[in-house]
Design a protein around this motif. Structure first.
Motif, PDB file in Angstrom:
ATOM      1  N   SER A  16       0.814  -1.216   0.000  1.00  0.00           N
ATOM      2  CA  SER A  16       0.000   0.000   0.000  1.00  0.00           C
ATOM      3  C   SER A  16       0.851   1.272   0.000  1.00  0.00           C
ATOM      4  O   SER A  16       0.326   2.371  -0.185  1.00  0.00           O
ATOM      5  CB  SER A  16      -0.934   0.008   1.217  1.00  0.00           C
ATOM      6  OG  SER A  16      -0.185  -0.086   2.422  1.00  0.00           O
ATOM      7  N   ASP A  17       2.176   1.124   0.192  1.00  0.00           N
ATOM      8  CA  ASP A  17       3.081   2.278   0.149  1.00  0.00           C
ATOM      9  C   ASP A  17       3.502   2.638  -1.272  1.00  0.00           C
ATOM     10  O   ASP A  17       4.260   3.591  -1.472  1.00  0.00           O
ATOM     11  CB  ASP A  17       4.362   1.986   0.951  1.00  0.00           C
ATOM     12  CG  ASP A  17       4.108   1.796   2.435  1.00  0.00           C
ATOM     13  OD1 ASP A  17       3.219   2.468   2.959  1.00  0.00           O
ATOM     14  OD2 ASP A  17       4.824   0.973   3.050  1.00  0.00           O
ATOM     15  N   ALA A  18       3.043   1.877  -2.260  1.00  0.00           N
ATOM     16  CA  ALA A  18       3.568   2.016  -3.624  1.00  0.00           C
ATOM     17  C   ALA A  18       3.424   3.431  -4.176  1.00  0.00           C
ATOM     18  O   ALA A  18       4.348   3.959  -4.819  1.00  0.00           O
ATOM     19  CB  ALA A  18       2.876   1.014  -4.545  1.00  0.00           C
ATOM     20  N   GLU A  19       2.300   4.061  -3.943  1.00  0.00           N
ATOM     21  CA  GLU A  19       2.088   5.394  -4.506  1.00  0.00           C
ATOM     22  C   GLU A  19       3.063   6.407  -3.908  1.00  0.00           C
ATOM     23  O   GLU A  19       3.634   7.230  -4.629  1.00  0.00           O
ATOM     24  CB  GLU A  19       0.646   5.844  -4.272  1.00  0.00           C
ATOM     25  CG  GLU A  19       0.297   7.132  -5.005  1.00  0.00           C
ATOM     26  CD  GLU A  19      -1.189   7.444  -4.969  1.00  0.00           C
ATOM     27  OE1 GLU A  19      -1.554   8.620  -5.164  1.00  0.00           O
ATOM     28  OE2 GLU A  19      -1.986   6.503  -4.757  1.00  0.00           O
ATOM     29  N   GLU A  20       3.250   6.343  -2.587  1.00  0.00           N
ATOM     30  CA  GLU A  20       4.199   7.257  -1.940  1.00  0.00           C
ATOM     31  C   GLU A  20       5.633   6.945  -2.370  1.00  0.00           C
ATOM     32  O   GLU A  20       6.442   7.852  -2.573  1.00  0.00           O
ATOM     33  CB  GLU A  20       4.076   7.167  -0.416  1.00  0.00           C
ATOM     34  CG  GLU A  20       2.785   7.706   0.137  1.00  0.00           C
ATOM     35  CD  GLU A  20       2.593   9.181  -0.188  1.00  0.00           C
ATOM     36  OE1 GLU A  20       3.554   9.949  -0.020  1.00  0.00           O
ATOM     37  OE2 GLU A  20       1.488   9.549  -0.621  1.00  0.00           O
ATOM     38  N   LEU A  21       5.966   5.674  -2.512  1.00  0.00           N
ATOM     39  CA  LEU A  21       7.299   5.292  -2.967  1.00  0.00           C
ATOM     40  C   LEU A  21       7.562   5.854  -4.355  1.00  0.00           C
ATOM     41  O   LEU A  21       8.626   6.435  -4.617  1.00  0.00           O
ATOM     42  CB  LEU A  21       7.429   3.761  -2.978  1.00  0.00           C
ATOM     43  CG  LEU A  21       8.717   3.203  -3.585  1.00  0.00           C
ATOM     44  CD1 LEU A  21       9.950   3.724  -2.864  1.00  0.00           C
ATOM     45  CD2 LEU A  21       8.687   1.668  -3.577  1.00  0.00           C
ATOM     46  N   TYR A  22       6.607   5.699  -5.260  1.00  0.00           N
ATOM     47  CA  TYR A  22       6.779   6.195  -6.630  1.00  0.00           C
ATOM     48  C   TYR A  22       6.965   7.708  -6.657  1.00  0.00           C
ATOM     49  O   TYR A  22       7.746   8.236  -7.452  1.00  0.00           O
ATOM     50  CB  TYR A  22       5.580   5.803  -7.485  1.00  0.00           C
ATOM     51  CG  TYR A  22       5.625   6.386  -8.879  1.00  0.00           C
ATOM     52  CD1 TYR A  22       6.575   5.960  -9.796  1.00  0.00           C
ATOM     53  CD2 TYR A  22       4.724   7.381  -9.261  1.00  0.00           C
ATOM     54  CE1 TYR A  22       6.635   6.504 -11.067  1.00  0.00           C
ATOM     55  CE2 TYR A  22       4.777   7.933 -10.534  1.00  0.00           C
ATOM     56  CZ  TYR A  22       5.735   7.488 -11.434  1.00  0.00           C
ATOM     57  OH  TYR A  22       5.805   8.040 -12.683  1.00  0.00           O
TER      58      TYR A  22
END
Length: 356
Positions: A16-22
Motif C-alpha cells: 500500500s506504500d507504492a504510490e508514496e514510494l513512486y
C-alpha cells in the motif's frame, strides 16, 4: 521489526506504500546517484516493494507527522560490500523534499544502535558513489570513517562502471561517539528585513556557551562591491570564522545568519565546514510581503536601510520556498518568539539524534 526515533518510524514496506514510494523514487536525482534506476510507475514501485524492499531489515522511513513513507533504509550483508559474519552494511535514500533536515542521519543512527546492540555487530560498513556528496556527509555526521576506494566497479542495476568510496564504523567507535557531546550549528537565512540578526542575538542569549556570526560582517566594506573576487573572499571568510568557532572548546552553540536565498550558497558554506561532530540546523525565516514591507519601512524611517532595498528584498521571498531548510513564518511573531521556536526545534531533534 519496528524501530523508532523522535521524528521517525522505521517499519517494513507495504504494498500500500507504492504510490508514496513512486512519488520520490521516480525523481532522477534520487535513484541513479545511489545506484538504482528511477521507478517508472506506481505498479513498478509495487513490484519493487514485493521483490526487493521486502528483504529482512529493510525499512520504510515513516515521518511521524504524516504517517507516510519518505525514504528507505536497509541493513544488509554482502549486498554491495563484502561483510564478515558479525558485520553489516547500511544503505539509505530520502525523498528530495525532506533533504537538509537531518532525517536520514536520525534514521542511520537508530539503525547503528540496532546493529551494535540488538544484532551484536562488530562493524558496520557504508558506501557512496563518486559525486554523491550528500551521502558522504551523512556518513561523516554519523561517525563513519573512510576506509578505501574501489575504482572501475560495476554498478549492476545501472549497468555502468563507477568509483565507490567505502567507510566503516566499529562498535567501539560507536560507543565512543555516543559518549561525546556534539556542538550545534544554526544556519539561519532569510531575506533582508525579516529579522535574522535580531532573532540570532536573542537566540545567542537563550543558548549556553554560544557565539554569533552575521555573514554581512565578513564583507562590510565601503564602497560595497559584489564581484567574483569579493564573493570568493566572503565565502572564505565565513568558512574560516565558522570553523574557528567549531574548533574552539569554549563554544557549544554556533549561530550564523545571512541572506542565503539560494541552495548553492548554503551548500557552498556547508562544504567548507568541519561538521563531522556537529548537529547542523538549516533554517529559513519566512515572511509575508505586507509584513516584510512594514518592517522595512520602519528600518528606512530609522535610517537603518535605504529605500531601494524594499523591491529587492520582496522579490526574494519566493526563493526560500525552494530551499532544503526548516521554514519558520515570522510574519505575525516577534524575534523573541522566533528565537524560541528555533530553540525548540533543535531541542526536540537533539533529544533523539545528537547527530544532525
Amino acid at each position: 521489526m519496528i524501530l523508532e526515533t523522535k521524528r521517525l518510524v522505521l517499519r517494513s514496506w507495504r504494498e500500500s506504500d507504492a504510490e508514496e514510494l513512486y512519488k520520490y523514487a521516480s525523481d532522477s536525482d534520487i535513484g541513479p546517484i545511489a545506484g538504482w534506476p528511477v521507478h517508472t510507475s506506481v505498479e513498478n514501485s509495487r513490484e519493487i516493494i514485493k521483490n526487493v524492499l521486502s528483504a529482512e531489515n529493510t525499512f520504510a522511513v515513516i515521518l511521524k507527522d504524516t504517517g507516510l513513507p519518505i525514504g528507505s533504509i536497509g541493513i544488509m550483508k554482502n549486498a554491495n560490500i563484502p561483510t564478515a559474519e558479525n558485520e553489516s552494511e547500511i544503505g539509505y535514500w530520502l525523498g528530495k523534499p525532506y533533504w537538509g533536515q537531518g532525517l536520514i542521519p536520525e534514521a542511520v543512527n537508530e539503525c547503528l544502535r540496532y546493529c551494535f546492540v540488538d544484532l551484536n555487530c562488530t562493524k558496520v560498513w557504508c558506501g557512496y558513489y563518486d559525486g554523491n556528496e550528500k551521502s558522504r556527509r551523512v556518513q561523516e555526521k554519523c561517525g563513519f570513517k573512510y576506509h578505501h576506494t574501489e575504482k572501475d566497479k560495476l554498478c549492476p542495476l545501472m549497468n555502468d562502471i563507477r568509483t565507490e568510496h567505502i567507510s566503516v564504523i566499529t562498535k567501539e567507535e560507536w560507543h565512543a561517539n555516543k559518549k561525546s557531546v556534539k556542538k550545534n550549528l544554526y544556519m539561519i537565512g532569510g531575506t533582508m528585513g525579516v529579522g535574522k540578526t535580531t532573532t540570532c542575538q536573542i537566540l545567542k542569549n537563550k543558548l549556553n556557551n554560544s557565539v554569533f556570526l552575521d555573514g554581512d560582517w565578513c564583507w562590510d566594506m565601503n564602497p560595497f562591491k559584489v564581484t567574483e573576487e569579493t564573493k570568493s573572499m566572503v565565502m572564505n571568510n565565513i568558512g574560516y570564522m565558522l570553523n574557528s568557532f567549531i574548533r574552539c572548546s569554549e563554544y557549544d552553540n554556533i549561530i550564523f545568519c545571512w541572506v542565503m536565498h539560494e541552495q548553492s550558497i548554503i551548500d557552498n558554506i556547508i562544504n567548507r565546514l568541519e561538521i563531522k561532530n556537529v548537529n547542523t540546523y538549516l533554517i529559513s525565516l519566512m515572511c509575508s510581503e505586507n509584513s516584510l514591507k512594514d518592517r522595512l519601512e520602519k528600518d528606512i524611517n530609522n535610517g537603518i536601510r535605504t529605500y531601494d532595498v524594499t523591491e529587492k528584498s520582496v522579490s526574494r521571498i519566493p526563493l526560500y520556498d525552494k530551499l532544503n531548510t526548516i521554514k519558520i513564518d515570522v510574519s505575525e511573531i516577534s524575534a523573541e518568539d522566533a528565537a524560541e521556536k528555533i530553540k525548540e526545534i533543535s531541542f526536540k531533534q537533539t533529544l533523539s539524534m545528537r547527530t544532525v
